[in-house]
Motif scaffolding. Structure first.
Motif, PDB file in Angstrom:
ATOM      1  N   ARG A  15       0.829  -1.202   0.000  1.00 30.89           N
ATOM      2  CA  ARG A  15       0.000   0.000   0.000  1.00 30.89           C
ATOM      3  C   ARG A  15       0.865   1.254   0.000  1.00 30.89           C
ATOM      4  N   SER A  16       0.390   2.275  -0.720  1.00 32.17           N
ATOM      5  CA  SER A  16       1.066   3.569  -0.644  1.00 32.17           C
ATOM      6  C   SER A  16       0.789   4.181   0.717  1.00 32.17           C
ATOM      7  N   GLY A  17       1.718   5.023   1.176  1.00 30.28           N
ATOM      8  CA  GLY A  17       1.497   5.621   2.481  1.00 30.28           C
ATOM      9  C   GLY A  17       2.702   6.378   2.999  1.00 30.28           C
ATOM     10  N   THR A  18       2.541   6.910   4.203  1.00 29.73           N
ATOM     11  CA  THR A  18       3.564   7.683   4.895  1.00 29.73           C
ATOM     12  C   THR A  18       4.163   6.818   5.994  1.00 29.73           C
ATOM     13  N   PHE A  19       5.383   6.371   5.798  1.00 29.19           N
ATOM     14  CA  PHE A  19       6.079   5.515   6.754  1.00 29.19           C
ATOM     15  C   PHE A  19       7.320   6.263   7.245  1.00 29.19           C
ATOM     16  N   TRP A  20       8.143   5.625   8.071  1.00 32.60           N
ATOM     17  CA  TRP A  20       9.343   6.328   8.545  1.00 32.60           C
ATOM     18  C   TRP A  20      10.399   5.334   9.000  1.00 32.60           C
ATOM     19  N   TYR A  21      11.594   5.851   9.256  1.00 35.16           N
ATOM     20  CA  TYR A  21      12.688   5.000   9.717  1.00 35.16           C
ATOM     21  C   TYR A  21      13.378   5.650  10.899  1.00 35.16           C
ATOM     22  N   HIS A  22      13.899   4.795  11.786  1.00 34.41           N
ATOM     23  CA  HIS A  22      14.594   5.268  12.990  1.00 34.41           C
ATOM     24  C   HIS A  22      15.364   4.106  13.592  1.00 34.41           C
ATOM     25  N   PRO A  23      16.275   4.342  14.542  1.00 29.22           N
ATOM     26  CA  PRO A  23      17.010   3.237  15.169  1.00 29.22           C
ATOM     27  C   PRO A  23      16.070   2.394  16.024  1.00 29.22           C
ATOM     28  N   HIS A  24      16.455   1.120  16.234  1.00 31.09           N
ATOM     29  CA  HIS A  24      15.634   0.257  17.083  1.00 31.09           C
ATOM     30  C   HIS A  24      16.484  -0.799  17.775  1.00 31.09           C
ATOM     31  N   LEU A  25      17.643  -0.401  18.277  1.00 28.74           N
ATOM     32  CA  LEU A  25      18.479  -1.327  19.030  1.00 28.74           C
ATOM     33  C   LEU A  25      18.136  -1.176  20.500  1.00 28.74           C
ATOM     34  N   HIS A  26      17.585  -2.238  21.090  1.00 24.50           N
ATOM     35  CA  HIS A  26      17.112  -2.155  22.473  1.00 24.50           C
ATOM     36  C   HIS A  26      18.246  -1.741  23.408  1.00 24.50           C
ATOM     37  N   LEU A  51      -3.089   5.909  -4.052  1.00 26.89           N
ATOM     38  CA  LEU A  51      -3.686   7.100  -3.443  1.00 26.89           C
ATOM     39  C   LEU A  51      -3.203   8.368  -4.130  1.00 26.89           C
ATOM     40  N   ASP A  52      -1.947   8.391  -4.515  1.00 28.93           N
ATOM     41  CA  ASP A  52      -1.366   9.588  -5.134  1.00 28.93           C
ATOM     42  C   ASP A  52      -1.943   9.866  -6.520  1.00 28.93           C
ATOM     43  N   GLN A  53      -2.588   8.859  -7.126  1.00 29.52           N
ATOM     44  CA  GLN A  53      -3.102   9.011  -8.488  1.00 29.52           C
ATOM     45  C   GLN A  53      -4.567   9.415  -8.542  1.00 29.52           C
ATOM     46  N   ILE A  54      -5.248   9.465  -7.401  1.00 34.42           N
ATOM     47  CA  ILE A  54      -6.631   9.946  -7.388  1.00 34.42           C
ATOM     48  C   ILE A  54      -6.624  11.413  -7.824  1.00 34.42           C
ATOM     49  N   PRO A  55      -7.441  11.801  -8.803  1.00 35.85           N
ATOM     50  CA  PRO A  55      -7.315  13.150  -9.395  1.00 35.85           C
ATOM     51  C   PRO A  55      -7.279  14.295  -8.389  1.00 35.85           C
ATOM     52  N   ALA A  56      -8.165  14.312  -7.400  1.00 34.64           N
ATOM     53  CA  ALA A  56      -8.182  15.413  -6.437  1.00 34.64           C
ATOM     54  C   ALA A  56      -6.921  15.415  -5.574  1.00 34.64           C
ATOM     55  N   ILE A  57      -6.423  14.220  -5.224  1.00 39.14           N
ATOM     56  CA  ILE A  57      -5.190  14.129  -4.423  1.00 39.14           C
ATOM     57  C   ILE A  57      -3.997  14.572  -5.265  1.00 39.14           C
ATOM     58  N   LYS A  58      -3.993  14.165  -6.517  1.00 39.76           N
ATOM     59  CA  LYS A  58      -2.899  14.540  -7.415  1.00 39.76           C
ATOM     60  C   LYS A  58      -2.870  16.040  -7.662  1.00 39.76           C
ATOM     61  N   PRO A  77     -11.757  23.111   9.617  1.00 35.73           N
ATOM     62  CA  PRO A  77     -11.762  21.656   9.780  1.00 35.73           C
ATOM     63  C   PRO A  77     -10.686  21.084   8.852  1.00 35.73           C
ATOM     64  N   PHE A  78     -10.377  19.828   9.001  1.00 33.18           N
ATOM     65  CA  PHE A  78      -9.536  19.154   8.012  1.00 33.18           C
ATOM     66  C   PHE A  78     -10.102  17.767   7.782  1.00 33.18           C
ATOM     67  N   TYR A  79      -9.558  17.087   6.787  1.00 27.98           N
ATOM     68  CA  TYR A  79     -10.178  15.853   6.309  1.00 27.98           C
ATOM     69  C   TYR A  79      -9.137  14.740   6.293  1.00 27.98           C
ATOM     70  N   LEU A  80      -9.356  13.756   7.137  1.00 27.96           N
ATOM     71  CA  LEU A  80      -8.451  12.610   7.210  1.00 27.96           C
ATOM     72  C   LEU A  80      -8.618  11.754   5.965  1.00 27.96           C
ATOM     73  N   ILE A  81      -7.494  11.431   5.298  1.00 29.72           N
ATOM     74  CA  ILE A  81      -7.558  10.583   4.106  1.00 29.72           C
ATOM     75  C   ILE A  81      -6.698   9.329   4.235  1.00 29.72           C
ATOM     76  N   ALA A  82      -5.776   9.302   5.208  1.00 28.29           N
ATOM     77  CA  ALA A  82      -4.937   8.117   5.377  1.00 28.29           C
ATOM     78  C   ALA A  82      -4.433   8.053   6.803  1.00 28.29           C
ATOM     79  N   THR A  83      -4.266   6.832   7.299  1.00 27.30           N
ATOM     80  CA  THR A  83      -3.687   6.590   8.605  1.00 27.30           C
ATOM     81  C   THR A  83      -2.345   5.890   8.429  1.00 27.30           C
ATOM     82  N   ASP A  84      -1.835   5.255   9.484  1.00 31.61           N
ATOM     83  CA  ASP A  84      -0.492   4.667   9.440  1.00 31.61           C
ATOM     84  C   ASP A  84      -0.247   3.826   8.189  1.00 31.61           C
ATOM     85  N   GLY A  85      -1.209   2.942   7.881  1.00 27.30           N
ATOM     86  CA  GLY A  85      -0.986   1.962   6.831  1.00 27.30           C
ATOM     87  C   GLY A  85      -1.540   2.332   5.479  1.00 27.30           C
ATOM     88  N   GLY A  86      -1.996   3.576   5.299  1.00 30.52           N
ATOM     89  CA  GLY A  86      -2.471   3.994   3.987  1.00 30.52           C
ATOM     90  C   GLY A  86      -3.876   4.558   4.010  1.00 30.52           C
TER      91      GLY A  86
END
Length: 492
Positions: A145-156, A177-184, A260-269
């Motif tokens: 799925r397309s989406g907003t992810f991230w990277y960071h260290p994870h050494l316990h 998601l990026d190809q939906i006309p209004a989003i694009k 107001p604002f409009y939620l279109i995606a959460t963690d996984g897309g």
């Protein structure tokens, strides 16, 4: 090994070799005192895949960073806060050469990506020693799925200090998601929220007993490496804002003045259709994509962080008290960013629909996870899942590849906990036995004090050992993490 700490033991953690850096100013390089000034760094770099390959080098190093109002000595990738933004597409190969220029080990976690938890992919058990180089290489699934992810260290043992020092960057997967006309057609912007505990010289403050128990919060909050960054919003137009909470412990309760604002995606897309909101709670590790319409009077509008009580622990767990590096609780709205209307543009309507969210089949097995923490006679301070603190030699949960499970997560403690699962996204099914209003893909969910949250997980594609934990990273370090083994029973 159980993490059982009495007060004296906890205050002397730095001498116990656990990796929680309690010494003043971190000391990641012996020569850091010479770093007293910094150039005005440009905005973070962007690396995009080309011809099916995203390849780059990340140097994990201590560096002076210009935050706009202050020069800070921070932990960085390539000298930048936030770290370079990475962009790839489903089917791409990713190759990242990580150089560890610190005097302690580190590694990388690709938060939210559905990739293997083993080998050179999202393997949080890897340890890259000081002054060594390691190459991560993995393939983004063709159906990711397309989406907003991230990277960071994870050494316990090191993760909280390293993320608190600044090590975090966006990882964007482009797709449907990026190809939906209004989003694009919408203007796109990114906002990475981080906080730092700094002294007047811009040095990272030492960790202390109380803010580790509650989860540290900094006295300087930045967005995209700046205090109160500015954004331009097209008048009559549409802005897509991608949000990341990259703080160790800070919750952001977001509200945009007179909008107001409009939620279109959460963690996984993407979700199925835009959801109108007046405020949005973003816990550590969570992401969200929102749309903002430029349909108000021209002027400036503040993105506010509203007060939020996530609970807390008093001395030795007795009662409730404030949090943060300075021991203060935010009682009034705080400006995080400012939006100004730009040139008028042709009105862009909101999309009526986005992408369907697949409904997971009925679970084949249910499990219960209890989150708790506190001081107990003869045990000291413990942060626990199901009555146990983290032990790197113990498998806490065994699941079977290809099965669907319901996990019931119950918070019996005195603080909210954002629960994060690696490798596989999930759907929140209910809160306190009440169904959630819309389906969405998540990898981090807030479980409030006294709350019961049911999530549904499809363990697919990848076998191996990974983890689940509280994403208040100080709580993870102090025991609130478990090891998950995903077994492939079809192997012969």
């Amino acid at each position: 090994m159980m993490v059982n700490l009495n007060r004296r033991q906890f205050l002397s953690l730095g001498a116990m070799g656990t990796g929680l850096a309690l010494a003043t100013h971190w000391g990641i390089n012996n020569h850091n005192k010479s770093l007293v000034a910094a150039p005005s760094f440009p905005s973070s770099s962007i690396y995009r895949s080309q011809n099916g390959l995203l390849e780059l080098t990340l140097a994990a190093r201590y560096a002076p960073v210009n935050l706009g109002r202050q020069i800070a000595q921070l932990l960085t990738y390539n000298g930048q806060i936030p770290a370079p933004r990475l962009e790839a597409q489903p089917g791409d190969t990713v190759r990242i050469h990580l150089t560890n220029q610190f005097n302690q080990p580190t590694n990388l976690h690709y938060h939210g990506l559905h990739i293997p938890p083993t080998g050179t992919a999202d393997n949080v058990f890897l340890k890259i020693p000081p002054q060594e180089r390691f190459t991560y290489e993995f393939k983004i699934p063709a159906n990711h799925r397309s989406g907003t992810f991230w990277y960071h260290p994870h050494l316990h043992g090191y993760v909280a200090d390293q993320v608190a020092g600044g090590l975090a960057g966006l990882f964007v997967i482009r797709g449907e998601l990026d190809q939906i006309p209004a989003i694009k057609a919408a203007q796109e912007a990114f906002l990475v929220l981080q906080d730092f505990a700094l002294d007047n010289q811009g040095q990272l403050l030492n960790s202390s007993y109380l803010n580790l128990m509650a989860g540290r919060e900094g006295n300087v909050i930045i967005g995209n490496g700046q205090v109160n960054p500015s954004f331009s919003l097209p008048q009559n137009g549409l802005l897509r804002l991608r949000l990341l909470n990259a703080s160790v412990s800070h919750f952001y309760r977001l509200s945009l003045e007179n909008h107001p604002f409009y939620l279109i995606a959460t963690d996984g897309g993407a979700i199925a259709k835009p959801i109108e909101l007046n405020e949005l709670l973003l816990a550590p590790g969570e992401r969200a994509d929102i749309l903002i319409q430029g349909d108000r009077a021209p002027g400036q509008y503040r993105l506010l962080n509203l007060p939020y009580n996530r609970g807390g622990m008093g001395m030795m767990g007795m009662g409730m008290m404030g949090r943060g590096s300075m021991g203060a609780v935010q009682n009034t709205p705080m400006t995080l960013a400012t939006f100004t209307y730009g040139e008028p543009t042709r009105p862009t309507p909101l999309p009526e629909r986005l992408l369907p969210v697949t409904t997971l089949p009925v679970a084949q097995l249910s499990r219960r996870f209890t989150l708790n923490h506190g001081v107990f006679p003869g045990m000291g301070m413990v942060f626990m899942i199901n009555g146990q603190a983290f032990d790197h030699q113990r498998i806490d949960t065994q699941v079977t590849l290809g099965t669907v499970e319901d996990w019931e997560i119950v918070n019996t403690g005195v603080m909210d906990h954002p629960f994060h699962l690696h490798v596989n996204d999930f759907q929140v099914i209910s809160r306190d036995d009440r169904a959630v209003p819309y389906p969405a893909w998540k990898d981090t969910v807030v479980v409030k004090t006294g709350e019961k949250v049911r999530i549904r997980v499809n363990f697919q594609d990848y076998a191996g050992k990974t983890v689940y934990h509280c994403h208040i990273l100080d709580h993870e370090e102090l025991g609130m993490m478990g090891i998950l083994n995903i077994a492939n029973l079809n192997l012969t």
